[in-house]
Design a protein around this motif. Structure first.
Motif, short mmCIF file in Angstrom:
data_model
loop_
_atom_site.label_atom_id
_atom_site.label_comp_id
_atom_site.label_asym_id
_atom_site.label_seq_id
_atom_site.Cartn_x
_atom_site.Cartn_y
_atom_site.Cartn_z
N GLU A 198 0.88 -1.12 0.05
CA GLU A 198 -0.07 0.03 -0.20
C GLU A 198 0.95 1.23 -0.07
OE1 GLU A 198 -2.71 0.03 3.37
OE2 GLU A 198 -4.11 -1.45 2.26
N SER A 199 1.87 1.13 0.91
CA SER A 199 2.92 2.42 0.81
C SER A 199 3.47 2.61 -0.60
CB SER A 199 3.89 2.05 2.08
OG SER A 199 3.35 2.13 3.19
N ASP A 200 3.98 1.48 -1.17
CA ASP A 200 4.54 1.57 -2.47
C ASP A 200 3.76 2.11 -3.44
OD1 ASP A 200 6.74 0.63 -1.52
OD2 ASP A 200 6.22 -1.37 -2.35
N GLN A 201 2.38 1.69 -3.43
CA GLN A 201 1.19 2.19 -4.39
C GLN A 201 1.04 3.79 -4.18
OE1 GLN A 201 -1.91 -0.33 -4.18
NE2 GLN A 201 -0.97 -1.90 -5.06
N GLU A 202 0.86 4.11 -2.92
CA GLU A 202 0.81 5.54 -2.52
C GLU A 202 1.77 6.34 -2.95
OE1 GLU A 202 0.07 6.17 1.60
OE2 GLU A 202 -1.58 4.95 1.58
N ARG A 203 3.02 5.90 -2.83
CA ARG A 203 4.25 6.59 -3.53
C ARG A 203 4.13 6.99 -4.92
NH1 ARG A 203 8.01 3.21 -0.77
NH2 ARG A 203 7.30 3.16 1.04
#
Length: 56
Positions: A48-53
């Motif tokens: 999720e963090s990767d997708q947000e970035r």
């Protein structure tokens, strides 16, 4: 932190604690399952963090 991420963090923490308790009680198989759940939640949070970035 969104509500979903908060829930996932709490799930991860709870699974880790369960794993510790199961190990203390000599229930290795259940501890392994709790470890797997904690790891899966950690991976979900990372994804999720990767997708947000990437979207920013």
């Amino acid at each position: 932190m969104t509500d979903d991420r908060l829930i996932l963090r709490l799930m991860q923490r709870g699974a880790k604690r369960l794993a510790e308790r199961y190990r203390e009680d000599g229930q290795g198989a259940r501890a392994e399952i709790a470890d797997i759940v904690a790891e899966a939640v950690r991976e979900t949070l990372e994804n999720e963090s990767d997708q947000e970035r990437k979207s920013n």
